[in-house]
Design a protein around this motif. Structure first.
Motif, PDB file in Angstrom:
ATOM      1  N   ASN A  78     -53.893  64.586  34.999  1.00  0.00           N
ATOM      2  CA  ASN A  78     -52.439  64.624  34.857  1.00  0.00           C
ATOM      3  C   ASN A  78     -51.743  64.809  36.200  1.00  0.00           C
ATOM      4  OD1 ASN A  78     -52.701  64.236  32.124  1.00  0.00           O
ATOM      5  ND2 ASN A  78     -52.562  66.399  31.625  1.00  0.00           N
ATOM      6  N   ILE A 107     -40.533  59.826  22.109  1.00  0.00           N
ATOM      7  CA  ILE A 107     -41.583  60.826  22.327  1.00  0.00           C
ATOM      8  C   ILE A 107     -42.368  61.042  21.040  1.00  0.00           C
ATOM      9  CG2 ILE A 107     -42.011  63.253  22.861  1.00  0.00           C
ATOM     10  CD1 ILE A 107     -39.529  63.081  24.738  1.00  0.00           C
ATOM     11  N   LEU A 108     -41.657  61.147  19.924  1.00  0.00           N
ATOM     12  CA  LEU A 108     -42.303  61.346  18.630  1.00  0.00           C
ATOM     13  C   LEU A 108     -43.183  60.146  18.261  1.00  0.00           C
ATOM     14  CD1 LEU A 108     -42.614  63.150  16.145  1.00  0.00           C
ATOM     15  CD2 LEU A 108     -40.637  61.996  15.165  1.00  0.00           C
ATOM     16  N   ARG A 110     -44.544  58.022  20.288  1.00  0.00           N
ATOM     17  CA  ARG A 110     -45.682  57.991  21.207  1.00  0.00           C
ATOM     18  C   ARG A 110     -46.759  58.966  20.755  1.00  0.00           C
ATOM     19  NH1 ARG A 110     -45.207  58.742  27.723  1.00  0.00           N
ATOM     20  NH2 ARG A 110     -47.258  57.923  28.193  1.00  0.00           N
ATOM     21  N   LYS A 111     -46.366  60.172  20.328  1.00  0.00           N
ATOM     22  CA  LYS A 111     -47.328  61.166  19.854  1.00  0.00           C
ATOM     23  C   LYS A 111     -48.024  60.691  18.581  1.00  0.00           C
ATOM     24  CE  LYS A 111     -45.368  65.322  21.891  1.00  0.00           C
ATOM     25  NZ  LYS A 111     -44.778  66.635  21.656  1.00  0.00           N
ATOM     26  N   GLU A 112     -47.274  60.050  17.691  1.00  0.00           N
ATOM     27  CA  GLU A 112     -47.875  59.538  16.456  1.00  0.00           C
ATOM     28  C   GLU A 112     -48.891  58.441  16.762  1.00  0.00           C
ATOM     29  OE1 GLU A 112     -44.904  58.370  13.623  1.00  0.00           O
ATOM     30  OE2 GLU A 112     -43.999  60.370  13.584  1.00  0.00           O
ATOM     31  N   ARG A 113     -48.528  57.527  17.681  1.00  0.00           N
ATOM     32  CA  ARG A 113     -49.467  56.468  18.071  1.00  0.00           C
ATOM     33  C   ARG A 113     -50.714  57.055  18.715  1.00  0.00           C
ATOM     34  NH1 ARG A 113     -45.832  53.527  21.535  1.00  0.00           N
ATOM     35  NH2 ARG A 113     -44.008  53.783  20.282  1.00  0.00           N
ATOM     36  N   GLN A 114     -50.531  58.104  19.500  1.00  0.00           N
ATOM     37  CA  GLN A 114     -51.661  58.752  20.147  1.00  0.00           C
ATOM     38  C   GLN A 114     -52.602  59.355  19.105  1.00  0.00           C
ATOM     39  OE1 GLN A 114     -50.505  61.703  23.008  1.00  0.00           O
ATOM     40  NE2 GLN A 114     -52.604  62.205  23.543  1.00  0.00           N
ATOM     41  N   LYS A 115     -52.053  60.008  18.073  1.00  0.00           N
ATOM     42  CA  LYS A 115     -52.875  60.592  17.010  1.00  0.00           C
ATOM     43  C   LYS A 115     -53.645  59.505  16.265  1.00  0.00           C
ATOM     44  CE  LYS A 115     -50.150  64.708  16.010  1.00  0.00           C
ATOM     45  NZ  LYS A 115     -49.294  65.386  15.034  1.00  0.00           N
ATOM     46  N   GLU A 118     -56.469  58.347  18.445  1.00  0.00           N
ATOM     47  CA  GLU A 118     -57.523  59.358  18.468  1.00  0.00           C
ATOM     48  C   GLU A 118     -58.371  59.290  17.196  1.00  0.00           C
ATOM     49  OE1 GLU A 118     -55.475  63.043  19.138  1.00  0.00           O
ATOM     50  OE2 GLU A 118     -55.129  62.594  21.264  1.00  0.00           O
TER      51      GLU A 118
END
Length: 176
Positions: A78, A107-108, A110-115, A118
């Protein structure tokens, strides 16, 4: 010095623990920084910043969430990405003010796509997952991955191609 000793001494504020940290984990941290920051002087400045961040944030390390090595690797990665981002923004400031700010909805999402990504990565083999992280998380070159895994670059590219295809299927056709 053992990992637990270094962590305990850092938490006690022992400045000699910093020396032990650099000696034991310096090569590993530089390994993380090298693909992201190819310039040696920038890499050394960032390395110093990483050591200071580890010192400052060591109280935030939670062994329940992951290993010490993974935690310091994330800090190094990072920091290097931020270093690159800040350098690019500084270079573009002479032209115009960057409009890079993300709205909360972005931001939300992006976090959902990241989950979702994963979860998809948990459905592939450990070897494929590690290959994905080396290429797209740690930004290692195909040549470096091939050299370290004892493969040809073409073989690595083929595995990455098949992995991306598999991830697209798992993600329902979304682009990876």
């Amino acid at each position: 010095m053992k990992e637990e000793d270094i962590i305990a001494r850092l938490r006690d504020g022992d400045s000699q623990a910093m020396e032990a940290l650099m000696q034991q984990y310096g090569p590993f941290l530089r390994y993380i920084l090298t693909p992201i920051l190819p310039n040696a002087s920038e890499r050394e400045e960032c390395f110093s910043e990483v050591i200071v961040r580890i010192w400052q944030k060591q109280a935030q390390y939670d062994p329940e969430k992951g290993s010490w090595k993974a935690w310091i690797a994330a800090i190094a990665r990072n920091a290097a990405l931020n270093w690159n981002r800040n350098r690019k923004q500084t270079e573009s400031l002479s032209e115009e003010i960057p409009t890079d700010t993300m709205i909360p909805e972005d931001i939300l999402l992006r976090k959902e796509r990241q989950k979702i990504l994963e979860q998809a990565l948990l459905q592939v083999s450990r070897q494929e997952r590690l290959l994905f992280y080396r290429k797209y998380y740690y930004m290692q070159s195909t040549a470096q991955i091939a050299r370290e895994l004892g493969m040809t670059e073409r073989a690595v590219e083929g595995k990455l191609y098949r992995l991306k295809k598999k991830l697209r299927e798992l993600l329902g056709g979304d682009t990876v």
